[in-house]
Write an enzyme that holds these catalytic residues in place. Structure first.
Site, PDB file in Angstrom:
ATOM      1  N   ARG A 173       0.855  -1.195   0.000  1.00 20.63           N
ATOM      2  CA  ARG A 173       0.000   0.000   0.000  1.00 20.63           C
ATOM      3  C   ARG A 173       0.883   1.234   0.000  1.00 20.63           C
ATOM      4  O   ARG A 173       1.817   1.336   0.797  1.00 20.63           O
ATOM      5  CB  ARG A 173      -0.854   0.072   1.270  1.00 20.63           C
ATOM      6  CG  ARG A 173      -1.846  -1.046   1.408  1.00 20.63           C
ATOM      7  CD  ARG A 173      -2.586  -0.872   2.730  1.00 20.63           C
ATOM      8  NE  ARG A 173      -3.297  -2.079   3.097  1.00 20.63           N
ATOM      9  CZ  ARG A 173      -3.603  -2.394   4.345  1.00 20.63           C
ATOM     10  NH1 ARG A 173      -3.270  -1.596   5.352  1.00 20.63           N
ATOM     11  NH2 ARG A 173      -4.253  -3.504   4.596  1.00 20.63           N
ATOM     12  N   HIS A 189       2.441  -3.180   5.450  1.00 15.17           N
ATOM     13  CA  HIS A 189       1.994  -3.116   4.051  1.00 15.17           C
ATOM     14  C   HIS A 189       2.704  -1.995   3.284  1.00 15.17           C
ATOM     15  O   HIS A 189       2.897  -2.079   2.074  1.00 15.17           O
ATOM     16  CB  HIS A 189       0.479  -2.876   3.976  1.00 15.17           C
ATOM     17  CG  HIS A 189      -0.340  -4.072   4.357  1.00 15.17           C
ATOM     18  ND1 HIS A 189      -0.546  -5.133   3.519  1.00 15.17           N
ATOM     19  CD2 HIS A 189      -1.013  -4.357   5.495  1.00 15.17           C
ATOM     20  CE1 HIS A 189      -1.314  -6.033   4.122  1.00 15.17           C
ATOM     21  NE2 HIS A 189      -1.606  -5.594   5.319  1.00 15.17           N
ATOM     22  N   HIS A 227      -9.801  -8.289  12.046  1.00 15.15           N
ATOM     23  CA  HIS A 227      -9.117  -9.373  11.328  1.00 15.15           C
ATOM     24  C   HIS A 227      -9.929 -10.666  11.324  1.00 15.15           C
ATOM     25  O   HIS A 227      -9.362 -11.761  11.348  1.00 15.15           O
ATOM     26  CB  HIS A 227      -7.712  -9.602  11.899  1.00 15.15           C
ATOM     27  CG  HIS A 227      -6.741  -8.541  11.464  1.00 15.15           C
ATOM     28  ND1 HIS A 227      -6.797  -7.249  11.945  1.00 15.15           N
ATOM     29  CD2 HIS A 227      -5.717  -8.563  10.571  1.00 15.15           C
ATOM     30  CE1 HIS A 227      -5.837  -6.535  11.378  1.00 15.15           C
ATOM     31  NE2 HIS A 227      -5.176  -7.307  10.542  1.00 15.15           N
ATOM     32  N   HIS A 230      -9.856 -12.004   7.305  1.00 10.42           N
ATOM     33  CA  HIS A 230      -8.599 -12.351   6.624  1.00 10.42           C
ATOM     34  C   HIS A 230      -7.517 -12.605   7.662  1.00 10.42           C
ATOM     35  O   HIS A 230      -7.709 -12.319   8.842  1.00 10.42           O
ATOM     36  CB  HIS A 230      -8.159 -11.211   5.693  1.00 10.42           C
ATOM     37  CG  HIS A 230      -7.768  -9.945   6.413  1.00 10.42           C
ATOM     38  ND1 HIS A 230      -8.669  -9.004   6.866  1.00 10.42           N
ATOM     39  CD2 HIS A 230      -6.543  -9.478   6.781  1.00 10.42           C
ATOM     40  CE1 HIS A 230      -8.028  -8.012   7.460  1.00 10.42           C
ATOM     41  NE2 HIS A 230      -6.740  -8.269   7.423  1.00 10.42           N
ATOM     42  N   HIS A 232      -3.620 -11.544   8.375  1.00  8.75           N
ATOM     43  CA  HIS A 232      -2.509 -10.667   7.990  1.00  8.75           C
ATOM     44  C   HIS A 232      -1.206 -11.362   8.394  1.00  8.75           C
ATOM     45  O   HIS A 232      -1.065 -11.803   9.522  1.00  8.75           O
ATOM     46  CB  HIS A 232      -2.655  -9.317   8.725  1.00  8.75           C
ATOM     47  CG  HIS A 232      -1.409  -8.481   8.699  1.00  8.75           C
ATOM     48  ND1 HIS A 232      -1.272  -7.357   7.910  1.00  8.75           N
ATOM     49  CD2 HIS A 232      -0.226  -8.608   9.377  1.00  8.75           C
ATOM     50  CE1 HIS A 232      -0.066  -6.832   8.103  1.00  8.75           C
ATOM     51  NE2 HIS A 232       0.593  -7.571   8.979  1.00  8.75           N
TER      52      HIS A 232
HETATM   53 ZN   LIG Z   1      -2.750  -6.538   6.757  1.00 11.13          ZN
END
Ligand SMILES: [Zn+2]
Length: 261
Positions: A173, A189, A227, A230, A232
């Site tokens: 990102r 990220h 979270h 997903h 991380h």
């Molecule tokens: Zn993440």
């Protein structure tokens, strides 16, 4: 990907020629064996160099429970143990020495752009970083290399989960985008050092638990705020450019994954 077809064609051609011509053909410079990188010697403990570093990037996902493989170009016991785990995971003789069979397996697994077979730069540079790895705190080259290292760990994780697909829903990102999506201010990220994962075949808890064995020093999953959809994973222990301590930080309370595991 290994260029077997070309090699085979050269051998077939050589076999069809009389003796003198064979010598000429065989003496010609060898075609590069792999489109990404070709190792020129067997590597074992005590060796050092860029070839060791290239190997470390590719076996870093086989660090074992809670471990990491330092990508420092020096082949020590940590690297040997990772090579052994890689070898046994792929059904090779497990001796911790990277020779022909180990390199052949890596050639099989890697694409010509050096990414592992089941992950791609495009997948790691999602809509949040569509500017070619720039816009974060590191140079585009370093960000991209972090993404590559992340992908090799993901390939190991994927293999350990039965080679079923893992989907990267967020990779690199840019700072702007990280702010827009409400990411942590010093998110991994930003460095190309993290991936958010989903799976159709494995539960998020299976992914989070398995990640502990594959070189990920940051893991957040079900039960950790925001979270539940997903997992991380990141490599914060190896990141010396961030403002985060180089320590393992795991939290997926619904999966029994915590900092001390
Ligand atoms: Zn993440």
């Amino acid at each position: 990907m290994r260029m077997n077809t070309l090699t085979r064609a050269i051998v077939a051609f050589a076999l069809a020629l009389p003796g003198a011509a064979i010598a000429t053909v065989v003496a010609a410079p060898a075609a590069q064996a792999d489109g990404c990188y070709t190792w020129q010697r067997t590597l074992s403990q005590g060796r050092s160099g860029d070839d060791v570093r290239q190997l470390q990037i590719r076996v870093a996902g086989w660090a074992g429970a809670g471990g990491i493989v330092r990508v420092d170009g020096r082949f020590g016991p940590e690297t040997a143990a990772a090579v052994r785990r890689f070898q046994s995971a792929y059904g090779l003789r497990s001796d911790g020495v990277a020779g022909r069979q180990t390199f052949d397996k890596i050639y099989q697994l890697q694409d010509n752009d050096c990414t592992p077979a089941h992950f791609s730069y495009r997948e790691m540079d999602d809509n949040c970083g569509r500017s070619g790895w720039s816009g974060g705190p590191l140079s585009a080259d370093r960000t991209r290399e972090n993404a590559l290292r992340t992908m090799w760990k993901l390939e190991a994780l994927r293999h350990s989960l039965g080679d079923r697909p893992l989907y990267v829903t967020s990779g690199f990102r840019s700072s702007d985008c990280n702010r827009r999506v409400g990411g942590a201010s010093d998110s991994q990220h930003l460095y190309g050092n993290a991936a958010d994962l989903t799976s159709r075949d494995r539960s998020l808890c299976q992914v989070a638990r398995a990640a502990r064995n594959h070189g990920f020093s940051g893991i957040y999953g079900p039960g950790y705020p925001d979270h539940d959809s997903h997992v991380h994973v990141d490599s914060r222990r190896e990141n010396n450019d961030d403002r985060t301590a180089n320590r393992t930080s795991w939290s997926a309370p619904d999966c029994g994954v915590g900092a001390g595991d």
